[in-house]
Write a protein that holds these residues in place. Structure first.
Motif, PDB file in Angstrom:
ATOM      1  N   ASP A 306       1.023  -1.171  -0.192  1.00 22.62           N
ATOM      2  CA  ASP A 306       0.021   0.088  -0.056  1.00 22.62           C
ATOM      3  C   ASP A 306       0.825   1.365  -0.031  1.00 22.62           C
ATOM      4  O   ASP A 306       0.453   2.136  -0.632  1.00 22.62           O
ATOM      5  N   ILE A 307       1.788   1.133   0.788  1.00 22.62           N
ATOM      6  CA  ILE A 307       2.803   2.443   1.025  1.00 22.62           C
ATOM      7  C   ILE A 307       3.313   2.782  -0.352  1.00 22.62           C
ATOM      8  O   ILE A 307       3.716   3.806  -0.948  1.00 22.62           O
ATOM      9  N   PHE A 308       3.958   1.592  -0.957  1.00 25.20           N
ATOM     10  CA  PHE A 308       4.743   1.416  -2.187  1.00 25.20           C
ATOM     11  C   PHE A 308       3.836   2.024  -3.410  1.00 25.20           C
ATOM     12  O   PHE A 308       4.307   3.134  -3.971  1.00 25.20           O
ATOM     13  N   ASN A 309       2.666   1.719  -3.599  1.00 24.38           N
ATOM     14  CA  ASN A 309       1.576   2.157  -4.302  1.00 24.38           C
ATOM     15  C   ASN A 309       1.309   3.483  -4.017  1.00 24.38           C
ATOM     16  O   ASN A 309       1.164   4.463  -5.099  1.00 24.38           O
ATOM     17  N   ASP A 310       1.022   3.900  -3.044  1.00 21.73           N
ATOM     18  CA  ASP A 310       0.629   5.247  -2.579  1.00 21.73           C
ATOM     19  C   ASP A 310       1.684   6.428  -2.832  1.00 21.73           C
ATOM     20  O   ASP A 310       1.354   7.447  -3.381  1.00 21.73           O
ATOM     21  N   MET A 311       2.986   5.963  -2.751  1.00 18.31           N
ATOM     22  CA  MET A 311       4.007   6.938  -2.941  1.00 18.31           C
ATOM     23  C   MET A 311       4.496   6.791  -4.452  1.00 18.31           C
ATOM     24  O   MET A 311       5.229   7.743  -4.881  1.00 18.31           O
TER      25      MET A 311
END
Length: 402
Positions: A306-311
């Motif tokens: 989730d963090i990877f995609n959100d950033m």
């Protein structure tokens, strides 16, 4: 089929210069030579660029001698799409002129920098300007991931779990250090961790259990950065790390590791000198896979993706966590957009050897470049036709009908 001319950029003006060299030499040795012509591009501590076969050997850097046979000082052609590394060839004879000679052309670049002037979005911005595919996160994610203050504010604003923290500028510390100490004690209970905002590898990081240790920790941190983060500590947390690989909303999480240190803090010596210094982060003592419950493992992997995609990250990153077992709370420590040793050791248990990881990173870089090329940068406007340049040269200009 011709080989991909793969540039590996590393070094630069950073406190983590030597760590970058280790990571880069590891990567260059692991790359498939049937697929790539690997071109080392070393940026010295003075900011000078070099290439040449001796740069494949770790011994070349102890100490580095720019006059060694086979090492060539180069410049990167900034023309969009050129990808050329050039050197200046001095003309011979009284009337001879100097000329630039192309040493190599880069089809793709893997940045292997750690810290400032490389991992922080600066090199990424240069490569964007030059329109060269590169296998790391872009300018925004790189800049956000490098600055711990920005990173914390982003995570908190996005609703991700982080520990309470506060931050200060060097000027405030120099102007009134007791006031800074008072503010930390007002906002956070001891113990706290004090960290330079834009450094990695635990450089300048200290744990403070009282006011005296806090003062010493802040003094140290401000030696390395003008901005410092102070973060609430936990009692005997588990440190857990997870890598993510992908691009464009398609991402996979690696196995999870539990690093082992001899104290409260993983120091630079723990990370890079605990085993073989030539192996970088791969030599760190760890338990892999981490001995955690499947539910926690799934939770960390999902959160990491989730963090990877959100950033909008790209290539390989590593996200570090602290887990407080008594409360069951999980906290994000940081994201490393160019992790030490490119986190290859976290992918090997997933049946992804280092050579395959490099292939996937290059694929991400090429796909991102295709996405960029599909965007329109040629918006046509008649704005220049509406400009009136009246009066003398240097006078103010005006727009008709503005």
């Amino acid at each position: 089929m011709s080989k991909i001319q793969l540039g590996v950029l590393f070094g630069s003006r950073s406190c983590e210069h030597e760590v970058s060299i280790i990571s880069a030499v590891q990567l260059m040795r692991a790359a498939d030579r049937q697929t790539y012509d690997v071109i080392p591009v070393y940026i010295s501590k003075k900011g000078e660029w070099f290439t040449g076969d001796p740069l494949f050997d770790i011994a070349t850097y102890t100490p580095f001698d720019e006059n060694r046979k086979g090492i060539v000082r180069v410049s990167l052609d900034l023309t969009s799409g050129s990808g050329a590394l050039t050197r200046l060839e001095h003309g011979k004879g009284l009337l001879a002129k100097d000329k630039e000679v192309i040493v190599a052309r880069l089809d793709c670049v893997i940045p292997v920098f750690h810290g400032m002037h490389g991992e922080d979005g600066t090199i990424q911005g240069l490569l964007e300007l030059c329109n060269i595919p590169y296998a790391s996160s872009g300018v925004g994610a790189s800049a956000l991931g490098m600055d711990k203050v920005y990173m914390k504010q982003y995570f908190r604003g996005a609703g991700y779990p982080v520990l309470p923290s506060c931050w200060f500028l060097r000027r405030a510390w120099e102007k009134n250090s007791p006031a800074v100490l008072d503010e930390v004690e007002k906002q956070l209970p001891y113990p706290v961790f004090v960290k330079p905002a834009s450094l990695g590898s635990s450089i300048g990081v200290s744990k403070a259990k009282d006011r005296k240790e806090l003062e010493e920790a802040l003094e140290l941190a401000f030696e390395f950065d003008r901005k410092v983060l102070v973060e609430q500590g936990l009692n005997e947390p588990l440190e857990l790390n997870c890598s993510v690989l992908g691009y464009n909303g398609e991402a996979k999480a690696s196995e999870i590791e539990m690093p082992i240190s001899g104290g409260d803090l993983l120091t630079f010596m723990d990370k890079y000198m605990g085993g073989s210094a030539s192996k970088g982060m791969a030599s760190l003592k760890r338990v892999l896979p981490a001995p955690i419950e499947p539910e926690l493992r799934d939770r960390i992997q999902k959160l990491s993706i989730d963090i990877f995609n959100d950033m909008d990250c790209k290539g390989v990153v590593r996200i570090d966590y602290m887990y407080d077992a008594p409360s069951g709370n999980l906290y994000i420590t940081e994201i490393n957009t160019i992790p030490g040793s490119l986190a290859f050791y976290l992918w090997e248990p997933c049946a992804v050897p280092y050579s395959m990881l490099i292939d996937k990173m290059v694929e991400c870089a090429m796909e991102a470049q295709r996405d960029k090329d599909n965007s329109n940068y040629a918006y046509t406007s008649d704005i220049l036709n509406n400009i009136s340049l009246g009066g003398k040269v240097g006078a103010k200009t005006g727009l008709k009908n503005a």
